[in-house]
Motif scaffolding. Sequence first.
Motif, PDB file in Angstrom:
ATOM      1  N   VAL A 144       0.840  -1.164   0.012  1.00  0.00           N
ATOM      2  CA  VAL A 144       0.004  -0.131  -0.159  1.00  0.00           C
ATOM      3  C   VAL A 144       0.789   1.296  -0.498  1.00  0.00           C
ATOM      4  CG1 VAL A 144      -1.467   1.338   1.053  1.00  0.00           C
ATOM      5  CG2 VAL A 144      -1.608  -1.824   0.752  1.00  0.00           C
ATOM      6  N   SER A 145       0.602   2.177  -1.084  1.00  0.00           N
ATOM      7  CA  SER A 145       1.584   3.425  -1.064  1.00  0.00           C
ATOM      8  C   SER A 145       0.468   4.418  -0.388  1.00  0.00           C
ATOM      9  CB  SER A 145       1.486   3.815  -2.338  1.00  0.00           C
ATOM     10  OG  SER A 145       0.878   3.508  -3.503  1.00  0.00           O
ATOM     11  N   ILE A 146       1.266   5.540   0.375  1.00  0.00           N
ATOM     12  CA  ILE A 146       0.403   6.810   0.819  1.00  0.00           C
ATOM     13  C   ILE A 146       0.967   7.820   0.639  1.00  0.00           C
ATOM     14  CG2 ILE A 146      -0.296   7.551   3.463  1.00  0.00           C
ATOM     15  CD1 ILE A 146      -0.774   4.278   4.609  1.00  0.00           C
ATOM     16  N   PHE A 147       0.532   8.462  -0.678  1.00  0.00           N
ATOM     17  CA  PHE A 147       1.877   9.745  -0.516  1.00  0.00           C
ATOM     18  C   PHE A 147       0.348  10.808  -1.193  1.00  0.00           C
ATOM     19  CE2 PHE A 147       3.767  11.859  -4.343  1.00  0.00           C
ATOM     20  CZ  PHE A 147       4.685  12.091  -3.335  1.00  0.00           C
ATOM     21  N   VAL A 148       0.378  11.613  -0.706  1.00  0.00           N
ATOM     22  CA  VAL A 148      -0.581  13.348  -1.155  1.00  0.00           C
ATOM     23  C   VAL A 148       0.712  13.405  -2.486  1.00  0.00           C
ATOM     24  CG1 VAL A 148      -1.208  14.813  -0.465  1.00  0.00           C
ATOM     25  CG2 VAL A 148      -1.632  13.164   1.537  1.00  0.00           C
ATOM     26  N   ASN A 149       0.337  13.245  -3.585  1.00  0.00           N
ATOM     27  CA  ASN A 149       1.265  13.744  -4.163  1.00  0.00           C
ATOM     28  C   ASN A 149       0.544  15.344  -4.944  1.00  0.00           C
ATOM     29  OD1 ASN A 149       2.806  13.490  -7.243  1.00  0.00           O
ATOM     30  ND2 ASN A 149       0.202  13.077  -8.218  1.00  0.00           N
ATOM     31  N   PRO A 150       1.678  16.031  -5.052  1.00  0.00           N
ATOM     32  CA  PRO A 150       1.568  17.542  -5.522  1.00  0.00           C
ATOM     33  C   PRO A 150       0.802  17.789  -6.979  1.00  0.00           C
ATOM     34  CG  PRO A 150       4.057  16.961  -5.199  1.00  0.00           C
ATOM     35  CD  PRO A 150       3.162  15.774  -4.686  1.00  0.00           C
ATOM     36  N   THR A 151       1.615  16.870  -7.650  1.00  0.00           N
ATOM     37  CA  THR A 151       1.832  17.219  -9.341  1.00  0.00           C
ATOM     38  C   THR A 151       0.039  17.000 -10.124  1.00  0.00           C
ATOM     39  OG1 THR A 151       1.997  15.365  -9.935  1.00  0.00           O
ATOM     40  CG2 THR A 151       4.027  16.585  -9.700  1.00  0.00           C
ATOM     41  N   GLN A 152      -0.689  16.379  -8.789  1.00  0.00           N
ATOM     42  CA  GLN A 152      -2.398  16.149  -9.466  1.00  0.00           C
ATOM     43  C   GLN A 152      -3.538  17.252  -8.298  1.00  0.00           C
ATOM     44  OE1 GLN A 152      -2.686  12.325  -7.784  1.00  0.00           O
ATOM     45  NE2 GLN A 152      -4.314  12.996  -7.127  1.00  0.00           N
ATOM     46  N   PHE A 153      -2.243  18.536  -7.954  1.00  0.00           N
ATOM     47  CA  PHE A 153      -2.834  19.172  -7.128  1.00  0.00           C
ATOM     48  C   PHE A 153      -2.996  20.766  -8.455  1.00  0.00           C
ATOM     49  CE2 PHE A 153      -2.930  16.682  -4.033  1.00  0.00           C
ATOM     50  CZ  PHE A 153      -3.735  16.983  -2.848  1.00  0.00           C
TER      51      PHE A 153
END
Length: 281
Positions: A55-64
């Motif tokens: 399970v990866s848990i990562f708030v991805n900045p490039t989709q904001f």
Amino acid sequence: MQIFTTTQDLRTFICQFKSQNPQKTIGLVPTMGALHKGHLSLIEASLTVCDCTIVSIFVNPTQFGENEDFNQYPRKKEADLHICAKAGVEIVFMPEVSQMYPLDSTLQTTFNAPAAMANVLEGKTRQGHFNGVLQVVLKLFNLVRPDKAFFGRKDAQQLLIIQKMVQDLFLPLEIVPCPIVRNEEGLALSSRNAYLSPSGITQALRISASLNAVTKAIMRGIKDSYELKRIALEVLEGLEVEYLVIVNHELQNIEQIQKNSTLILVVVRIEGVRLLDNLWF
């Protein structure tokens, strides 16, 4: 359960696992954290069919986008790790942004989603959103090298675009679509539901009710998209419907529904909260 925070540690594990267990399969569940029962259903699906679940848990900045607050996105590290451990997850990958994007933005390789699929519906007001989604998903695929990756049908446009990327780039993995998880009354689970008042929850139930009405109409033999939309909108009358469309899997509007290739997408705003739901037919 092991927790990795660097790409190097994850890659070392993957190399060792694949060399020592050449016949065993790896399942990947990509998330941005704040896990709920919907995410848990993806994890359970992977645990059922794969030998090792990551399970990866990562708030991805490039989709904001510029008007979307990346810093305000909910982060619940301890709760997320507890859910993963209790479920039986083998590996959690929880990197910092610098691990996933180690270079200055002007030096990074970027990726463009297919415009015809990415610049409509959710992408119409979130320019570049799906470029960022594919960028991080492709990075995760290259790091984990999974046999299967699990995505929810609730984010239908995202799922279809990721499937298209896998097909176009000949990536050696299977995308496993997982059913929408609903509460007992039929409301699709979402972290956004927490912002609704009891009255708002009652109104939101009309979204799934509209899709149920469409399902019944299809079972009666109605295939005309205009008529099916009329039936759904009748149930949603009085609510702020942002869009309700009937499309094929390339996200093109269709006049007649066709089995196994039709998607009905609806977005409704209730008490200022934007709620998504859909029906795959």
